[in-house]
Scaffold this motif. Structure first.
Motif, short mmCIF file in Angstrom:
data_model
loop_
_atom_site.label_atom_id
_atom_site.label_comp_id
_atom_site.label_asym_id
_atom_site.label_seq_id
_atom_site.Cartn_x
_atom_site.Cartn_y
_atom_site.Cartn_z
N THR A 138 34.64 13.18 6.59
CA THR A 138 33.56 12.30 6.17
C THR A 138 33.98 10.84 6.30
OG1 THR A 138 32.74 13.95 4.63
CG2 THR A 138 32.04 11.68 4.25
N ILE A 139 35.22 10.52 5.90
CA ILE A 139 35.76 9.17 6.03
C ILE A 139 36.91 9.23 7.02
CG2 ILE A 139 36.90 7.24 4.89
CD1 ILE A 139 35.46 8.07 2.34
N GLN A 140 36.83 8.42 8.06
CA GLN A 140 37.86 8.43 9.09
C GLN A 140 38.41 7.03 9.30
OE1 GLN A 140 36.48 9.02 13.07
NE2 GLN A 140 38.47 9.69 13.77
N PRO A 141 39.72 6.84 9.06
CA PRO A 141 40.32 5.56 9.43
C PRO A 141 40.42 5.46 10.95
CG PRO A 141 41.98 7.04 8.52
CD PRO A 141 40.67 7.75 8.44
N VAL A 142 40.22 4.26 11.46
CA VAL A 142 40.30 4.01 12.91
C VAL A 142 41.21 2.80 13.10
CG1 VAL A 142 39.03 3.40 14.99
CG2 VAL A 142 37.98 4.91 13.29
N ILE A 143 42.19 2.94 13.99
CA ILE A 143 43.12 1.86 14.29
C ILE A 143 42.79 1.30 15.67
CG2 ILE A 143 45.54 1.22 14.67
CD1 ILE A 143 46.30 3.59 12.83
N VAL A 144 42.65 -0.01 15.77
CA VAL A 144 42.42 -0.70 17.04
C VAL A 144 43.79 -1.15 17.54
CG1 VAL A 144 41.27 -2.63 18.16
CG2 VAL A 144 40.15 -1.46 16.25
N THR A 145 44.11 -0.76 18.78
CA THR A 145 45.45 -1.01 19.30
C THR A 145 45.44 -1.40 20.78
OG1 THR A 145 47.63 -0.01 19.67
CG2 THR A 145 45.75 1.46 19.78
N ALA A 146 46.40 -2.22 21.17
CA ALA A 146 46.57 -2.58 22.57
C ALA A 146 47.39 -1.51 23.31
CB ALA A 146 47.26 -3.94 22.70
N ASP A 147 48.05 -0.61 22.58
CA ASP A 147 48.89 0.41 23.22
C ASP A 147 48.68 1.77 22.56
OD1 ASP A 147 50.79 1.90 24.57
OD2 ASP A 147 52.26 0.27 24.55
N GLN A 148 47.59 2.43 22.97
CA GLN A 148 47.27 3.74 22.43
C GLN A 148 48.41 4.72 22.61
OE1 GLN A 148 43.75 5.13 24.41
NE2 GLN A 148 42.54 5.04 22.55
N GLY A 149 49.07 4.67 23.77
CA GLY A 149 50.14 5.61 24.07
C GLY A 149 51.26 5.57 23.04
N VAL A 150 51.63 4.37 22.62
CA VAL A 150 52.69 4.23 21.63
C VAL A 150 52.26 4.83 20.29
CG1 VAL A 150 53.99 2.56 20.24
CG2 VAL A 150 53.81 2.26 22.71
N LEU A 151 51.04 4.50 19.85
CA LEU A 151 50.56 5.05 18.57
C LEU A 151 50.32 6.55 18.65
CD1 LEU A 151 48.20 2.37 17.02
CD2 LEU A 151 50.58 2.86 16.53
N LEU A 152 49.86 7.03 19.80
CA LEU A 152 49.68 8.47 19.98
C LEU A 152 51.02 9.18 19.87
CD1 LEU A 152 47.99 10.97 20.64
CD2 LEU A 152 48.28 10.39 23.07
N GLY A 153 52.04 8.67 20.57
CA GLY A 153 53.37 9.26 20.49
C GLY A 153 53.95 9.21 19.09
N PHE A 154 53.79 8.09 18.42
CA PHE A 154 54.28 7.93 17.05
C PHE A 154 53.61 8.96 16.13
CE2 PHE A 154 53.74 6.03 12.82
CZ PHE A 154 55.06 5.69 12.50
N SER A 155 52.27 9.04 16.20
CA SER A 155 51.52 9.95 15.33
C SER A 155 51.82 11.41 15.63
CB SER A 155 50.01 9.69 15.47
OG SER A 155 49.70 8.38 15.10
N GLY A 167 44.06 -8.51 18.30
CA GLY A 167 44.14 -9.57 17.30
C GLY A 167 45.19 -9.29 16.23
N THR A 168 45.50 -10.31 15.50
CA THR A 168 46.44 -10.20 14.40
C THR A 168 45.94 -11.06 13.26
OG1 THR A 168 47.76 -12.04 15.25
CG2 THR A 168 48.43 -9.83 15.92
N GLY A 169 46.61 -11.02 12.15
CA GLY A 169 46.23 -11.87 11.02
C GLY A 169 44.88 -11.51 10.46
N ALA A 170 43.98 -12.48 10.41
CA ALA A 170 42.68 -12.28 9.77
C ALA A 170 41.79 -11.31 10.54
CB ALA A 170 41.95 -13.62 9.62
N ALA A 171 42.02 -11.15 11.84
CA ALA A 171 41.22 -10.21 12.63
C ALA A 171 41.59 -8.78 12.23
CB ALA A 171 41.46 -10.42 14.12
N SER A 172 40.59 -8.00 11.88
CA SER A 172 40.83 -6.64 11.42
C SER A 172 41.22 -5.72 12.57
CB SER A 172 39.58 -6.10 10.74
OG SER A 172 39.81 -4.78 10.33
N ARG A 173 42.21 -4.86 12.31
CA ARG A 173 42.60 -3.86 13.30
C ARG A 173 42.44 -2.46 12.75
NH1 ARG A 173 48.21 -5.18 15.40
NH2 ARG A 173 47.80 -3.24 16.45
N ILE A 174 42.03 -2.34 11.50
CA ILE A 174 41.76 -1.04 10.91
C ILE A 174 40.37 -1.09 10.30
CG2 ILE A 174 42.41 0.61 9.10
CD1 ILE A 174 45.28 -0.18 9.51
N LEU A 175 39.58 -0.03 10.54
CA LEU A 175 38.26 0.06 9.96
C LEU A 175 38.05 1.47 9.45
CD1 LEU A 175 36.00 1.61 12.01
CD2 LEU A 175 36.65 -0.34 13.40
N LEU A 176 37.06 1.63 8.60
CA LEU A 176 36.68 2.95 8.14
C LEU A 176 35.42 3.37 8.87
CD1 LEU A 176 37.17 2.76 4.28
CD2 LEU A 176 38.67 3.81 5.98
#
Length: 122
Positions: free
Chosen positions: A3-20, A59-68
Motif C-alpha cells: 500500500t505504501i511504497q518508498p521510491v528512491i530517485v538515483t543517477a545509478d540504478q545499477g549500484v542501488l540494485l546491486g546494493f539492495s 539532485g542533492t540537499g533540498a531536492a528530494s530523492r525519496i518519495l512515498l
C-alpha cells in the motif's frame, strides 16, 4: 504490491540494485520499460516493495530523492482532499503505461507523495 511504497530517485540504478540485492536479498519484480535501460525498477525485499527511479541528475540537499507512493482506492477523489488538508497538488492524475493512475502531491511539510491506483483491465 504494498500500500505504501518508498521510491528512491538515483543517477545509478545499477549500484542501488546491486546494493539492495546483495545486502537485503531484493528481487526485481517489475520494470518499465520491460526491455533495455529501465526508468523504473520495482524490487521486493521481504514483504515490502521498493522502487528505484532513474534520473540523470537526481539532485542533492533540498531536492528530494525519496518519495512515498501510496496506493489508494480513488486517486481523483483523494487528490481533491490534499489541499484541504494542507498539502499541495503537483500534477496529475494521469494514466501511466505500467497500469497505474498516478497523481503527484506534497504533504504539508513539502515531502513528495504519489497517489496511485491500478487502472482496471478493459
Amino acid at each position: 504490491m504494498s500500500t505504501i511504497q518508498p521510491v528512491i530517485v538515483t543517477a545509478d540504478q545499477g549500484v542501488l540494485l546491486g546494493f539492495s540485492t546483495k545486502l537485503f536479498g531484493a528481487e526485481e519484480i517489475f520494470r518499465v520499460p520491460a526491455k533495455g535501460p529501465a526508468f523504473y525498477l520495482g524490487l521486493r525485499i521481504g514483504d515490502t516493495d521498493l522502487g528505484l527511479v532513474a534520473k540523470a541528475k537526481p539532485g542533492t540537499g533540498a531536492a528530494s530523492r525519496i518519495l512515498l507512493s501510496i496506493g489508494v482506492d480513488g486517486v481523483d477523489e483523494m487528490l481533491g482532499r490534499v489541499e484541504a488538508l494542507g498539502g499541495s497538488v503537483r500534477g496529475g492524475p494521469n494514466d501511466m503505461p505500467w497500469g497505474q493512475r498516478v497523481a503527484h502531491s506534497q504533504d504539508p511539510d513539502g515531502n513528495p507523495v504519489n497517489l496511485t491506483q491500478p487502472i482496471p483491465a478493459r
